[in-house]
Scaffold this motif. Structure first.
Motif, PDB file in Angstrom:
ATOM      1  N   PHE A  61      70.116  72.724  31.662  1.00 14.67           N
ATOM      2  CA  PHE A  61      69.447  71.496  32.086  1.00 14.67           C
ATOM      3  C   PHE A  61      68.642  71.758  33.358  1.00 14.67           C
ATOM      4  O   PHE A  61      69.077  72.478  34.247  1.00 14.67           O
ATOM      5  N   VAL A  62      67.455  71.176  33.388  1.00 20.60           N
ATOM      6  CA  VAL A  62      66.588  71.254  34.573  1.00 20.60           C
ATOM      7  C   VAL A  62      66.324  69.830  35.035  1.00 20.60           C
ATOM      8  O   VAL A  62      65.800  69.011  34.261  1.00 20.60           O
ATOM      9  N   ALA A  95      55.318  73.775  27.446  1.00 17.64           N
ATOM     10  CA  ALA A  95      54.227  73.944  28.402  1.00 17.64           C
ATOM     11  C   ALA A  95      54.569  73.288  29.732  1.00 17.64           C
ATOM     12  O   ALA A  95      54.275  73.832  30.800  1.00 17.64           O
ATOM     13  N   SER A  96      55.202  72.132  29.666  1.00 20.21           N
ATOM     14  CA  SER A  96      55.576  71.428  30.895  1.00 20.21           C
ATOM     15  C   SER A  96      56.702  72.165  31.613  1.00 20.21           C
ATOM     16  O   SER A  96      56.672  72.343  32.832  1.00 20.21           O
ATOM     17  N   LEU A  97      57.695  72.616  30.852  1.00 15.09           N
ATOM     18  CA  LEU A  97      58.836  73.328  31.440  1.00 15.09           C
ATOM     19  C   LEU A  97      58.381  74.627  32.106  1.00 15.09           C
ATOM     20  O   LEU A  97      58.650  74.866  33.289  1.00 15.09           O
ATOM     21  N   ARG A  98      57.693  75.467  31.357  1.00 20.23           N
ATOM     22  CA  ARG A  98      57.298  76.773  31.882  1.00 20.23           C
ATOM     23  C   ARG A  98      56.173  76.668  32.899  1.00 20.23           C
ATOM     24  O   ARG A  98      56.003  77.565  33.734  1.00 20.23           O
ATOM     25  N   GLY A  99      55.395  75.576  32.828  1.00 18.51           N
ATOM     26  CA  GLY A  99      54.322  75.399  33.791  1.00 18.51           C
ATOM     27  C   GLY A  99      54.808  75.163  35.200  1.00 18.51           C
ATOM     28  O   GLY A  99      54.042  75.309  36.155  1.00 18.51           O
ATOM     29  N   GLY A 100      56.087  74.811  35.354  1.00 18.91           N
ATOM     30  CA  GLY A 100      56.647  74.598  36.683  1.00 18.91           C
ATOM     31  C   GLY A 100      57.478  75.762  37.169  1.00 18.91           C
ATOM     32  O   GLY A 100      58.218  75.627  38.158  1.00 18.91           O
ATOM     33  N   ARG A 114      65.021  69.954  24.820  1.00 23.41           N
ATOM     34  CA  ARG A 114      64.321  68.713  24.466  1.00 23.41           C
ATOM     35  C   ARG A 114      63.056  68.531  25.287  1.00 23.41           C
ATOM     36  O   ARG A 114      62.429  67.474  25.240  1.00 23.41           O
ATOM     37  N   MET A 115      62.648  69.550  26.025  1.00 29.27           N
ATOM     38  CA  MET A 115      61.477  69.441  26.895  1.00 29.27           C
ATOM     39  C   MET A 115      60.276  70.136  26.265  1.00 29.27           C
ATOM     40  O   MET A 115      60.419  71.059  25.460  1.00 29.27           O
ATOM     41  N   GLN A 116      59.084  69.696  26.639  1.00 28.16           N
ATOM     42  CA  GLN A 116      57.858  70.347  26.218  1.00 28.16           C
ATOM     43  C   GLN A 116      57.777  71.717  26.891  1.00 28.16           C
ATOM     44  O   GLN A 116      57.882  71.827  28.115  1.00 28.16           O
ATOM     45  N   LEU A 168      59.949  65.892  25.596  1.00 32.37           N
ATOM     46  CA  LEU A 168      59.516  65.135  26.776  1.00 32.37           C
ATOM     47  C   LEU A 168      58.980  66.088  27.842  1.00 32.37           C
ATOM     48  O   LEU A 168      59.412  67.234  27.929  1.00 32.37           O
ATOM     49  N   PRO A 169      58.077  65.625  28.672  1.00 37.02           N
ATOM     50  CA  PRO A 169      57.603  66.468  29.780  1.00 37.02           C
ATOM     51  C   PRO A 169      58.640  66.540  30.887  1.00 37.02           C
ATOM     52  O   PRO A 169      59.602  65.763  30.913  1.00 37.02           O
TER      53      PRO A 169
END
Length: 614
Positions: free
Chosen positions: A427-428, A439-444, A435-437, A360-361
């Motif tokens: 957890f973020v 690209a979405s996780l590291r992009g933030g 369970r996170m994408q 998930l994003p």
């Protein structure tokens, strides 16, 4: 930390993970290694199968046409020498020239299609291989040598292209030529034709034996070449250290030893080749002697013609040529096989850290971080982190301190999921990072490391790495906030200055300020700082501290540090000792309530005072 935007690289990366490439299900046990290599390489050639089929079709036209001229010579000698017939002679010469012209044209087109396919194969393999390396986990890279991996991307892929297509094409061409010519010589005189082929059959058997013996030898040669590449890259990157300790001669001696071993392995192969190739050439020449002796014998008996013998002489080199090609190709294909094994090994390695199928994003970027009973170890034995639990509210600032080896940097690396814990979870904003994408996780997020990682590009390009679409004004604004604009403006080319590999043309403090500017430009939700001022000169430290405090405002920040000035300003500190949280609170609270922190703080104060006095 920002997500990549190269569509082509992303496509290659997905393909290299998919079942249509080398990560397909394991073959059945009965499948031999050579067949598996061929099957995996074919997956890379499948997109160009129509070009390959077209190339083969052109080859099927070119090869027979190239075998016409000996038959023309036979016709002329047997039928036109005795009496002049200019029209028949011109027709024969015209047929020979026309056939050869068409053979040359179709052969040239065949070569072009094959060469273009080879270049496309190199492009695809290199791009996908690099993307695969980029996607592998940090733990995977820590167990391997960068120089050896670079050799695989550059040298081994080249070796594959040179043999997979060119040599296989030569084999196909020569094999087709051999079949056609063998059929012609048998048709011209069955006994002479069959007797001529006997030494050639013995040559094929010899080539098979050579192929088996040389395969392992070339694997050792390619592996040693990878060792040389890794050694050169590592030592050139540490040339200042080598010179500082006067180790130039010692390192040169170590390289010479590697070069000698590579030379010895190559000479062993050369020794085998030096026996093999002349032997194959002699067996091929035996067929020439058989052809001459039996041909003349049957002419004496009236069962053969002089024109037929001349045609045989024209065809002999076409019988010998496939042997030479097969011998050479057996040699180079074994080199390519060794190179292919090294390339395909990278694709066969599973990617430990990747998006799960239901990833998930990052839906609501507030910046909350929570560790729940996290346990992590790099290998068997005592864990680096053991039962770590804490929570950081969105926008919170937490300093992480501890003795060397306490697990501070490891803890930080779990937030962007550079590693997966063996127990518990990270957890973020309430989402499990596993369970996170990615690209979405590291992009933030953005990171500022102890050693600033910079590229041999301009200062503007290094800052813009966080956000490639950023304008020049945004790049300058980020540099100003990082207290970097002043020294950049004093450089002759300003933001267009190329800073050298890893930024060697700048001081440690200047490199770190560019790294901080990059983080400003990223505008992250979560900021991760790992000893950001431990390797900079004292005169730059206050500037970097001020920039980092400005950067941490209104965003969640985890700061790994033992700098007392930063610890004293932190409202909350986690003190790690032996992989556990030994104390938590403000600086004043920990000095009074945590003896381990108080002792470490006293040591750090002395060290910092001594550093400033140097």
């Amino acid at each position: 930390m920002r997500a990549g935007r190269a569509l082509t690289t992303g496509r290659f990366l997905r393909e290299s993970r998919g079942v249509n490439r080398s990560d397909a299900a394991e073959p059945p046990p009965a499948e031999g290694p050579d067949r598996r290599v061929f099957r995996e390489v074919w997956q890379w050639l499948r997109p160009y199968r129509f070009a390959l089929l077209g190339s083969i079709a052109l080859l099927a036209v070119s090869v027979p046409l190239a075998q016409v001229h000996p038959l023309v010579w036979r016709f002329v000698v047997d039928h036109l020498i005795a009496g002049p017939d200019a029209r028949a002679l011109l027709a024969a010469v015209g047929v020979m020239l026309g056939a050869q012209l068409l053979a040359s044209a179709t052969g040239a087109l065949h070569g072009y299609l094959l060469g273009r396919t080879g270049q496309c194969l190199v492009r695809d393999l290199r791009a996908a291989l690099f993307a695969r390396l980029e996607s592998q986990s940090l733990a995977w890279h820590h167990d391997r040598r960068a120089g050896d991996l670079a050799t695989r991307v550059i040298s081994d892929v080249d070796a594959m292209e040179g043999s997979v297509l060119r040599d296989l094409s030569d084999l196909l061409e020569e094999g087709l030529t051999f079949l056609i010519v063998a059929g012609v010589v048998i048709a011209l005189q069955p006994v002479v034709g069959l007797a001529t082929l006997v030494p050639l059959v013995l040559s094929f058997v010899t080539i098979r034996v050579f192929k088996v013996r040389v395969a392992r030898m070339y694997e050792g040669v390619r592996a040693r070449l990878g060792d040389i590449g890794a050694f050169v890259q590592e030592r050139l990157g540490a040339v200042q250290l080598t010179q500082a300790f006067g180790r130039e001669r010692a390192e040169s001696a170590r390289f010479a030893a590697l070069a000698r071993d590579y030379c010895a392995r190559s000479v062993r192969v050369l020794r085998l080749r030096s026996i093999f190739f002349p032997g194959i050439g002699f067996l091929g020449f035996v067929s020439n002697a058989v052809m001459l002796g039996l041909g003349v014998w049957f002419i004496w008996k009236g069962e053969f013609t002089v024109g037929g013998l001349i045609a045989y002489r024209g065809y002999w080199w076409r019988l010998q040529s496939p042997l030479n090609t097969l011998a050479r190709a057996a040699d180079t294909l074994m080199r390519a096989r060794a190179a292919a094994l090294r390339v395909l090994e990278v694709f066969r390695e599973p990617v430990a850290i990747e998006d799960p199928t239901d990833a998930l994003p990052w839906t609501e970027r507030r910046g909350g971080i929570e560790f729940r009973s996290v346990t992590f170890a790099y290998g068997p034995g005592r864990p680096v982190l053991d039962g770590i639990s804490f929570r950081v509210e969105p926008g919170g600032f937490v300093a992480i301190a501890g003795t060397s080896g306490a697990g501070k940097s490891t803890l930080l690396s779990l937030v962007p999921r550079f590693h997966d814990p063996q127990g518990g979870g990270v957890f973020v904003d309430g989402q499990d990072v596993a369970r996170m994408q990615l690209a979405s996780l590291r992009g933030g997020m953005a990171m500022v490391l102890q050693d600033a990682v910079l590229f041999n590009e301009t200062i503007a390009d290094n800052i813009r790495y966080a956000r490639p679409e950023a304008s020049d004004a945004e790049v300058e604004a980020a540099a100003r906030r990082a207290n970097a604009h002043g020294f950049i403006a004093e450089l002759p080319r300003g933001y267009g200055t190329v800073i050298g590999e890893r930024g060697v043309k700048l001081s440690g403090g200047q490199r770190q300020r560019i790294s901080v500017a990059r983080a400003f430009l990223a505008n992250p939700t979560i900021l991760l700082l790992d000893e950001p001022t431990s390797a900079v000169e004292p005169e730059s430290e206050d500037l970097i501290h001020a920039a980092l405090l400005d950067l941490s405002r209104e965003r969640t920040t985890l700061l790994v540090t033992h700098r007392v000035t930063l610890l004293e300003r932190a409202s909350r500190i986690l003190f790690l000792d032996g992989g556990r949280i030994a104390g938590e609170g403000s600086h004043a609270e920990l000095v009074g309530n945590c003896p381990a922190y108080a002792g470490a703080y006293a040591r750090w104060t002395v060290e910092e005072r001594e550093r400033l006095q140097r």
